[in-house]
Design an enzyme around this catalytic site. Structure first.
Site, short mmCIF file in Angstrom:
data_model
loop_
_atom_site.label_atom_id
_atom_site.label_comp_id
_atom_site.label_asym_id
_atom_site.label_seq_id
_atom_site.Cartn_x
_atom_site.Cartn_y
_atom_site.Cartn_z
N LYS A 50 1.03 -1.33 -0.09
CA LYS A 50 0.25 0.03 -0.18
C LYS A 50 0.60 1.48 -0.19
O LYS A 50 0.39 2.44 -0.48
CB LYS A 50 -0.81 -0.17 1.10
CG LYS A 50 -1.76 -1.12 1.10
CD LYS A 50 -2.53 -1.59 -0.29
CE LYS A 50 -3.62 -2.72 -0.23
NZ LYS A 50 -3.12 -4.16 0.16
N TYR A 264 -12.35 -15.14 2.05
CA TYR A 264 -11.36 -14.03 2.55
C TYR A 264 -10.76 -14.16 3.82
O TYR A 264 -11.60 -14.26 4.93
CB TYR A 264 -12.00 -12.71 2.10
CG TYR A 264 -11.05 -11.63 2.42
CD1 TYR A 264 -10.14 -11.21 1.76
CD2 TYR A 264 -11.33 -11.06 3.89
CE1 TYR A 264 -9.50 -10.08 2.06
CE2 TYR A 264 -10.43 -10.18 4.21
CZ TYR A 264 -9.32 -9.79 3.11
OH TYR A 264 -8.64 -8.52 3.76
N TYR A 290 -3.00 -12.63 1.96
CA TYR A 290 -2.75 -12.28 0.49
C TYR A 290 -1.54 -13.21 0.10
O TYR A 290 -1.69 -14.03 -0.63
CB TYR A 290 -2.49 -10.90 0.55
CG TYR A 290 -3.49 -10.05 0.90
CD1 TYR A 290 -4.52 -9.67 0.04
CD2 TYR A 290 -3.91 -9.52 2.09
CE1 TYR A 290 -5.71 -8.90 0.11
CE2 TYR A 290 -4.94 -8.60 2.36
CZ TYR A 290 -5.97 -8.43 1.67
OH TYR A 290 -6.88 -7.54 1.69
C1 LIG Z 1 -3.76 -5.27 -0.12
C2 LIG Z 1 -2.86 -6.41 -0.02
C3 LIG Z 1 -2.78 -7.19 -1.27
C4 LIG Z 1 -3.70 -7.00 -2.34
O1 LIG Z 1 -3.34 -5.88 -3.22
P1 LIG Z 1 -4.46 -5.20 -3.95
O2 LIG Z 1 -4.06 -4.26 -4.51
O3 LIG Z 1 -5.67 -4.81 -2.77
O4 LIG Z 1 -5.34 -6.25 -4.94
C5 LIG Z 1 -1.84 -8.19 -1.14
N1 LIG Z 1 -0.88 -8.39 -0.22
C6 LIG Z 1 -0.83 -7.55 0.81
C7 LIG Z 1 -0.40 -8.13 2.28
C8 LIG Z 1 -2.10 -6.53 1.02
O5 LIG Z 1 -2.11 -5.65 2.11
#
Ligand SMILES: *Cc1c(COP(=O)(O)O)cnc(C)c1O
Length: 333
Positions: A50, A264, A290
């Protein structure tokens, strides 16, 4: 592509490492060479993807005269942690709206990112049920803050709009530069695909630069056709915003939904295997929501022969390891 014309705050001061994973590749035993792009090491509290997006989103907020940031995410959101962290750095207030995507999953005493929200001094946390209209909830809060004389700016979930996605167009270009500098030919890239900005930015960057590197997304939430449409849309909206002529063809967007498991943020055995395998071969921490699921996808695809033998495959590590500490029983079992 010319990204210099877009205002940004300069949170990304140097390229993140791009490393070989020889021990992991050997342990996998699929005759492919895996490399990793360490966006888990980006600046900002505990790193993660992010930061690249917020570099642009926060510049937009500040240019609009905001003194307060509102954003949203799940109860262990890395995006919320990093938005809050950068707001702290900029001297802005930050309010979070958290979605209980899993019923009763919010625990004010929880560890991981939730602990960090408190440590970083979040102004308020509003918890809403799964499936709520998150933008509507954030607008309600913005209205209330405006009535108090504040100037709030809403960063959408995951900072996944055309502004935030610029951060991952820039990442694709950073990767291409690193590959050129080393004379390293990557045949395939694998990325996590959540709120879609990361995947969309990478594919926009690769297609916009005629890189010829296919990108496979590993979904963590939505069904394949829904996720692919979201990625395609945002990628092309971003290319248009940049002023590039290229467009991403639909067939280049792949976002598998086979690795989501029960839902999720809910653990899978394959995620646990992936997290343990990378930790125990390379000393690198993934996360349960993720990057762990994305790596479980890479492992499964590699075992099924999805990548031709001898391929060089680059995995994008998007961060998230603070969430591990909210999942201790999953890893101890
Ligand atoms: C938000 C996030 C993602 C996914 O990214 P997006 O842009 O939301 O698809 C992947 N890994 C981590 C650790 C995240 O925090």
């Amino acid at each position: 592509m010319n990204l210099a014309k877009f205002p940004r705050r300069g949170y990304v001061t140097e390229p993140t490492p791009l490393e070989a994973l020889p021990n992991f590749s050997k342990a996998l035993g699929a005759d492919i060479n895996i490399y990793i792009k360490r966006d888990d090491l980006l600046p900002g509290t505990a790193g993660g993807n992010k930061t690249r997006k917020l570099d642009f989103s926060m510049a937009d907020a500040i240019n609009q005269g905001a003194d307060t940031i509102i954003t949203c995410g799940a109860v262990q959101s890395n995006h919320c942690r990093l938005t809050l962290a950068w707001a702290v750095k900029e001297g802005l207030d930050c309010h979070l709206v958290l979605e209980e995507r899993v019923k009763d999953s919010y625990n004010p005493e929880a560890s991981g990112n939730n602990f960090l929200f408190q440590l970083l001094g979040v102004k308020s946390v509003t918890v809403v049920p799964g499936g709520s209209n998150m933008l509507g909830e954030m607008e309600k809060l913005a209205e209330k803050l405006r009535a108090e004389g504040k100037k709030p700016y809403i960063v959408p979930g995951g900072a996944s709009n055309k502004i935030g996605a610029l951060g991952y167009v820039s990442c694709a270009e950073e990767v291409l530069r690193q590959l050129f500098d080393r004379g390293l030919a990557i045949d395939h890239m694998v990325v996590p695909s959540g709120s879609a900005g990361t995947h969309a930015g990478i594919i926009a960057g690769m297609v916009g630069n005629n890189a010829g590197i296919p990108v496979t997304g590993i979904g963590v939430n939505r069904k394949k056709p829904v996720q692919e449409a979201a990625v395609l849309n945002l990628a092309n909206e971003t290319l248009e915003y940049i002023g590039a002529e290229a467009r991403v063809p639909a067939e280049k967007v792949v976002a598998f939904d086979d690795y989501v498991g029960p839902g999720y943020s809910l653990p899978t055995d394959a995620m646990v295997e992936a997290v343990k395998m990378l930790a125990r071969t390379e000393g690198i921490l993934l996360d349960p929501v993720y990057s762990g699921k994305a790596m479980s996808g890479l492992i499964d695809l590699a075992r099924k022969g999805y990548f031709p033998k001898g391929s060089n495959v680059l995995f994008l590590h998007t961060g998230g390891s603070p969430a591990l500490y909210a999942y201790l029983p999953t890893f101890r079992a």
